[in-house]
Design a protein around this motif. Structure first.
Motif, PDB file in Angstrom:
ATOM      1  N   UNK A   1       0.841  -1.190   0.000  1.00 14.30           N
ATOM      2  CA  UNK A   1       0.000   0.000   0.000  1.00 14.30           C
ATOM      3  C   UNK A   1       0.883   1.249   0.000  1.00 14.30           C
ATOM      4  N   UNK A   2       0.508   2.215  -0.825  1.00 12.45           N
ATOM      5  CA  UNK A   2       1.239   3.484  -0.885  1.00 12.45           C
ATOM      6  C   UNK A   2       0.841   4.308   0.342  1.00 12.45           C
ATOM      7  N   UNK A   3       1.757   4.349   1.305  1.00 11.05           N
ATOM      8  CA  UNK A   3       1.462   4.988   2.585  1.00 11.05           C
ATOM      9  C   UNK A   3       1.118   6.474   2.423  1.00 11.05           C
ATOM     10  N   UNK A   4       1.841   7.148   1.537  1.00 12.99           N
ATOM     11  CA  UNK A   4       1.565   8.573   1.326  1.00 12.99           C
ATOM     12  C   UNK A   4       0.180   8.785   0.727  1.00 12.99           C
ATOM     13  N   UNK A   5      -0.143   7.938  -0.253  1.00 16.70           N
ATOM     14  CA  UNK A   5      -1.473   8.053  -0.870  1.00 16.70           C
ATOM     15  C   UNK A   5      -2.560   7.740   0.157  1.00 16.70           C
ATOM     16  N   UNK A   6      -2.275   6.763   1.008  1.00 16.42           N
ATOM     17  CA  UNK A   6      -3.238   6.407   2.044  1.00 16.42           C
ATOM     18  C   UNK A   6      -3.448   7.589   2.991  1.00 16.42           C
ATOM     19  N   UNK A   7      -2.329   8.166   3.436  1.00 12.62           N
ATOM     20  CA  UNK A   7      -2.437   9.291   4.376  1.00 12.62           C
ATOM     21  C   UNK A   7      -3.201  10.452   3.743  1.00 12.62           C
ATOM     22  N   UNK A   8      -2.965  10.659   2.446  1.00  6.86           N
ATOM     23  CA  UNK A   8      -3.644  11.755   1.750  1.00  6.86           C
ATOM     24  C   UNK A   8      -5.150  11.499   1.664  1.00  6.86           C
ATOM     25  N   UNK A   9      -5.517  10.226   1.595  1.00 10.34           N
ATOM     26  CA  UNK A   9      -6.942   9.891   1.457  1.00 10.34           C
ATOM     27  C   UNK A   9      -7.668   9.862   2.798  1.00 10.34           C
ATOM     28  N   UNK A  10      -6.916   9.827   3.893  1.00 12.80           N
ATOM     29  CA  UNK A  10      -7.543   9.715   5.213  1.00 12.80           C
ATOM     30  C   UNK A  10      -8.082  11.063   5.672  1.00 12.80           C
ATOM     31  N   UNK A  11      -9.325  11.047   6.069  1.00 15.45           N
ATOM     32  CA  UNK A  11      -9.913  12.243   6.681  1.00 15.45           C
ATOM     33  C   UNK A  11     -11.080  11.788   7.539  1.00 15.45           C
ATOM     34  N   UNK A  12     -11.799  12.721   8.091  1.00 16.21           N
ATOM     35  CA  UNK A  12     -12.846  12.386   9.050  1.00 16.21           C
ATOM     36  C   UNK A  12     -14.099  11.785   8.406  1.00 16.21           C
ATOM     37  N   UNK A  13     -14.123  11.714   7.068  1.00 13.48           N
ATOM     38  CA  UNK A  13     -15.212  11.010   6.398  1.00 13.48           C
ATOM     39  C   UNK A  13     -14.925   9.522   6.252  1.00 13.48           C
ATOM     40  N   UNK A  14     -13.684   9.149   6.494  1.00 16.23           N
ATOM     41  CA  UNK A  14     -13.305   7.744   6.314  1.00 16.23           C
ATOM     42  C   UNK A  14     -13.707   6.942   7.549  1.00 16.23           C
ATOM     43  N   UNK A  15     -14.538   5.918   7.307  1.00 14.99           N
ATOM     44  CA  UNK A  15     -14.990   5.082   8.421  1.00 14.99           C
ATOM     45  C   UNK A  15     -13.979   3.996   8.742  1.00 14.99           C
ATOM     46  N   UNK A  16     -13.384   3.429   7.700  1.00 14.16           N
ATOM     47  CA  UNK A  16     -12.475   2.300   7.904  1.00 14.16           C
ATOM     48  C   UNK A  16     -11.603   2.092   6.679  1.00 14.16           C
ATOM     49  N   UNK A  17     -10.516   1.389   6.910  1.00 10.59           N
ATOM     50  CA  UNK A  17      -9.719   0.881   5.800  1.00 10.59           C
ATOM     51  C   UNK A  17      -9.846  -0.636   5.850  1.00 10.59           C
ATOM     52  N   UNK A  18      -9.909  -1.249   4.669  1.00 13.06           N
ATOM     53  CA  UNK A  18      -9.923  -2.718   4.597  1.00 13.06           C
ATOM     54  C   UNK A  18      -8.646  -3.152   3.896  1.00 13.06           C
ATOM     55  N   UNK A  19      -7.809  -3.816   4.654  1.00 18.08           N
ATOM     56  CA  UNK A  19      -6.492  -4.167   4.133  1.00 18.08           C
ATOM     57  C   UNK A  19      -6.240  -5.643   4.401  1.00 18.08           C
ATOM     58  N   UNK A  20      -5.695  -6.323   3.410  1.00 17.27           N
ATOM     59  CA  UNK A  20      -5.344  -7.725   3.611  1.00 17.27           C
ATOM     60  C   UNK A  20      -3.871  -7.787   3.993  1.00 17.27           C
ATOM     61  N   UNK A  21      -3.565  -8.532   5.059  1.00 14.33           N
ATOM     62  CA  UNK A  21      -2.161  -8.656   5.459  1.00 14.33           C
ATOM     63  C   UNK A  21      -1.890 -10.040   6.033  1.00 14.33           C
ATOM     64  N   UNK A  22      -0.923 -10.792   5.481  1.00 12.15           N
ATOM     65  CA  UNK A  22      -0.159 -10.495   4.283  1.00 12.15           C
ATOM     66  C   UNK A  22      -1.101 -10.207   3.112  1.00 12.15           C
ATOM     67  N   UNK A  23      -0.667  -9.342   2.207  1.00 10.18           N
ATOM     68  CA  UNK A  23      -1.584  -8.860   1.178  1.00 10.18           C
ATOM     69  C   UNK A  23      -1.747  -9.864   0.035  1.00 10.18           C
TER      70      UNK A  23
END
Lengths: 449, 499
Positions: free
Chosen positions: B203-225
């Motif tokens: 996952x692109x951490x910078x892109x993730x951080x840029x997309x995170x805001x108070x409208x985001x309820x959750x992230x769904x991530x598979x790990x190991x991916x």
């Protein structure tokens, strides 16, 4: 450890090939501070087959199973006899240990039985097409409502008071999170409800159950007509699939979606799961149907064969636009259903259904003679409701002390309805013996006196 | 095998088998039932009048029918089944025996609690193992499958947001996510936003951080991916997700790589479903039934659905209704109490391995995958070659460039060689994906034979044998099937008219 075939020598050789010195080195991408340096210490270590068998058997022995006590439990799942052939066949490794048939050339066995299963379900329900099964009846019911919402582009479902409370609750959960409206009718103990007046232009579907949760039988033809007049769908639910061997089909009544529990055929009670949901629809709604579907086609040599099809509805293609997030069916339980139904055939099913009904009639007649017991149903298949002179929960607990599993107190599922406290659901199947009936009669006589 | 005709159409052990509907002799039946007593029926005029049309068979014919069908299936019991992301490991037979014990298989879910104490204890024990292995304080046992577990976890997250007054609007999913993730988010009323991957498959951490805001309820991530890689930044991802008040859903489909080695609870995960039919060896059964318990963090535990088991210290209690709960359950998602038959099998599996055996199992799974990678990387193209993979290794189709052979062709040729193909064309983030997951229950000799086969096949493709790949499989009960025809004019049941 008996399930792990690599020897230490193999491991050493393989690590050398990879170019690392230990398995731990392969976990170098895990942040060091969260990597455990040994196994989880709070859990026991490796055990032999005999020890595991003893530990689990010890837990099993603390229970009273329906095979070892007179049992009159129903309310959505039923104790039936499953022929030995069924359980032998589903344990064939080729069925048991294969995956979803993504490579159809080496999965024709699974695909052919799914095709047979779909045909059997369509025939039994009187519908055009069926899918390859759902998790269970309750989740199937919720999926039926979601489907009706998609078909009608409406947002309100009307649920009968004769619908199994778990089916209602699962549907409500989806309604809450998926933002649609559910109108639940009052528990229909006396089979008096009329839902026709509730149908309006916002109604996507009406959901009824036959036999109802309280055991009553109804012809829903008029209700279907009323639904269709308002462009709403009729969803007919069943929890006892054997009833379809004796009764007019939901398809004949005009149902648009038929969904139910198939456990009674081929499947053990399993303390509630796994079981198998059946799901059938009218042809015109096929592309809005959830779940896996098997279809006929030809191979490169023109020979008939089967594949999973209509996958453009599904999550792996459509992602967030899919008809459902479902990724599996209840394959092996569907196989058990398919095999048992093949053994029964038309003749066996008709007779088994008739036997269930006749035994239930006998038990109802006997119970009605007891002081403090009143059978409420005029109609039923193999389960009916009785009103006792005292709390059904207490009666059932006292019967349990006497080694009789006497039925399901309605309050077990209608916990918020104290006025239903004295109601008991009694189910009777081909497994019920005369001795079982005598035990129930004697127990009730004692407990109610 | 169009050049090998037999009179019957059979080919040795491969026997052509018609549908049950085509074998029916009226009146055949495989059960003997007692006579039906004469009673006054109570069917209220609703007795069925017409025939259903169901065929019947006697027992010997039935056994033969299904035996023949079984022989048209490839299974783990048959051979190597490296289907990536599906964890096709050995299914121990002890588990089957345990699930069929009297006192377990014949329990009705609505018996009085006093008669099912052992069953509740078993659920509690299974839950205990899952909590300890994941380092999470709670587990919801009732989800019926992995995707159903996703739904359960995300519903718990949404319920937690609602309790704070705002359900929020968005769920973030990486591009490489399994299709169930976005489908689940949509089923919970969320809009899905996709997060890109970096060139090393994470996952692109910078892109993730840029997309995170108070409208985001959750992230769904598979790990190991789904690329078979451990998300190195996972702890930082969790911190960033929590910093905006969102929850971290982890898809636990790949837990087999890390059980006994990494606890999701230590990574900042709020909920994770566990596919008991993958990691804990309950049989896949040709597509179910599965089971997908969801472990929950302290933040989400109060919202776990009913029912659940409580150890009162004086026996076990089953909480079946919201009103009986001292927590705040979001509701019910399944009839009765979940997939008990799968809890029994999983517990049998976990007890057999023990904590030490499970750690060895995950290690061997990862070792086997890296061994495949090491032995194939010069012939095939590894999508993310840097560093070790986890329990599965992802190749793409660059190695087939200019050969005229596609990933699909390659897979079909594997079938003729007697091996079930790997997962094809998933994940979507690489071209023509070939995702191989050997699992820990394969021995080295099997892997070596497989490696030899893949290398020879690759050489064959490079030597210009495209035509033979295109015509594979040749040796199966059916050759390639026309999926377009099946979808265009669907025939989903047998009808007399169609014959």
């Amino acid at each position: 450890m008996r399930y792990l075939p690599l020897s230490d020598g193999d491991r050493k050789e393989m690590l050398e090939t990879i170019g690392v010195s230990s398995i731990d080195d392969l976990y170098c991408d895990v942040p060091a501070d969260v990597l455990l340096d040994s196994h989880v210490q709070t859990l026991p270590t490796v055990r032999g087959e005999l020890e595991v068998e003893r530990a689990i058997s010890a837990m099993a022995k603390k229970n009273t199973g329906c095979n070892s006590a007179p049992s009159f439990l129903g309310a959505g799942l039923y104790h039936h006899h499953v022929p030995a052939t069924v359980d032998y066949m589903i344990q064939r490794g080729e069925f048991l240990t294969s995956y979803t048939p993504y490579q159809p050339e080496v999965s024709q066995g699974t695909l052919q039985y799914l095709f047979e299963f779909q045909t059997q379900v369509a025939m039994l329900t009187g519908m055009d097409v069926a899918n390859a099964s759902m998790y269970d009846g309750a989740t199937g019911c919720a999926e039926a409502v979601l489907m009706a919402n998609r078909v009608t582009k409406r947002n309100k479902a009307i649920l009968s008071g004769g619908l199994h409370p778990h089916y209602r609750d699962v549907t409500r959960t989806h309604a809450h999170f998926n933002d649609f409206e559910v109108v639940s009718a009052e528990p229909d103990v006396d089979n008096v409800e009329d839902l026709i007046d509730l149908i309006d232009d916002a109604t996507s579907c009406v959901v009824v159950q036959t036999p109802s949760f309280f055991g009553h039988l109804n012809d829903y033809t008029k209700l279907a007509e009323a639904c269709h007049a308002k462009k709403a769908l009729l969803v007919v639910v069943f929890t006892e699939v054997l009833s379809l061997g004796a009764l007019k089909t939901p398809g004949e009544m005009g149902a648009d979606i038929v969904v139910g529990e198939g456990q009674s055929v081929g499947n053990a009670l399993n303390f509630g799961g796994p079981t198998v949901g059946l799901f059938a629809v009218r042809q015109k709604y096929l592309r809005q149907m959830p779940g896996r579907v098997c279809g006929e086609t030809v191979d490169a040599d023109g020979r008939r064969g089967w594949v999973l099809t209509l996958s453009t509805r599904e999550q792996h293609i459509r992602r967030e636009k899919a008809t459902s997030n479902i990724c599996t069916n209840s394959g092996l339980c569907a196989l058990a259903f398919n095999i048992h139904m093949t053994l029964l055939g038309e003749e066996g099913l008709t007779k088994l259904s008739a036997l269930n009904h006749a035994r239930a009639c006998q038990v109802a007649d006997k119970l009605d003679t007891l002081d403090g017991v009143e059978v409420l149903n005029e109609t039923f298949f193999n389960e009916f409701t009785v009103r006792l002179s005292k709390s059904a929960t207490e009666v059932i607990d006292q019967l349990a002390e006497r080694g009789v599993l006497g039925g399901v107190p309605v309050r077990r599922l209608y916990q918020d309805r104290p006025e239903l406290d004295n109601l008991l659901l009694v189910a009777v199947t081909e497994t019920t013996t005369d001795e079982d009936i005598d035990a129930l009669m004697a127990g009730l006589t004692e407990v109610l006196s | 095998m169009s050049d090998l005709h037999t009179i019957t159409g059979n080919q040795g052990l491969q026997i052509e088998e018609p549908l049950i509907f085509e074998q029916d002799t009226p009146g055949k039946c495989g059960v003997d039932l007692p006579d039906v007593p004469e009673v006054k029926t109570r069917l209220g005029g609703l007795a069925r009048e017409g025939k259903i049309g169901l065929p019947g068979m006697t027992e010997p014919d039935t056994v033969r029918h299904y035996m023949r069908l079984s022989q048209k299936n490839y299974a783990i019991d048959t051979g190597f089944y490296p289907l990536g992301s599906c964890t096709m490991k050995h299914n121990p037979r002890l588990n089957e025996k345990m699930a069929r014990l009297g006192g377990l298989a014949d329990l009705h879910p609505l018996q009085p609690n006093s008669t099912v104490q052992g069953a509740l204890e078993l659920i509690d024990q299974c839950a205990h193992w899952l909590k300890e292995l994941t380092g999470m304080p709670a587990v919801a046992m009732s989800p019926a499958a992995g995707a159903h577990g996703e739904l359960c976890g995300l519903m718990a997250a949404r319920a937690a947001h609602e309790a704070k007054g705002n359900p929020r609007k968005i769920v973030l999913c990486p591009e490489s996510a399994h299709g169930t993730n976005p489908a689940t988010a949509a089923a919970c009323g969320y809009k899905v936003e996709s997060i890109p991957a970096t060139s090393d498959g994470r996952v692109d951490l910078d892109a993730l951080k840029a997309a995170l805001n108070e409208d985001v309820a959750a992230i769904m991530l598979t790990n190991p991916n789904t690329c078979g890689l451990f998300e190195r930044d996972i702890v930082e991802i969790a911190e960033a997700v929590h910093a905006v008040g969102a929850y971290f859903y982890c898809d636990g489909a790949n837990f087999n790589a890390i059980m006994g080695r990494v606890r999701p609870g230590d990574l900042g995960i709020d909920c994770m479903h566990i596919n008991l039919h993958k990691t804990f060896s309950t049989p896949h059964g040709g597509g179910g039934p599965g089971s997908g318990p969801v472990v929950l963090s302290a933040a989400l535990a109060p919202y776990a659905p009913v029912p659940y088991v409580v150890d009162t210290g004086d026996g076990f209690k089953l909480v079946e209704h919201k009103a009986d709960s001292d927590q705040d359950p979001f509701g019910r998602i399944k009839g009765f109490h979940g997939q008990m038959g799968m809890f029994i099998r999983s517990l049998s599996y976990m007890m057999s391995h023990g904590s030490d055996g499970l750690r060895q199992a995950s290690g061997d799974a990862v070792l086997n995958a890296n061994y495949l990678k090491a032995k194939l990387q010069d012939m095939l193209t590894v999508s993310f070659p840097d560093g070790p993979c986890m329990h599965e290794v992802l190749f793409d189709d660059r190695f087939l460039k200019d050969t005229g052979v596609t990933t699909l062709d390659f897979a079909k040729m594997m079938i003729d060689e007697g091996v079930h193909p790997m997962t094809m064309y998933f994940p979507l983030v690489v071209h023509g994906a070939l995702l191989m997951e050997p699992t820990e229950t394969e021995n080295k000799a099997t892997l070596d034979k497989f490696i030899h086969m893949i290398r020879e096949m690759t050489q064959k493709a490079k030597d210009g044998a495209a035509e033979s790949f295109k015509s594979a499989p040749m040796l199966t009960p059916r050759r390639r099937l026309d999926e377009t025809k099946a979808a265009r004019s669907p025939v989903l049941k047998w009808t007399e008219a169609a014959e």
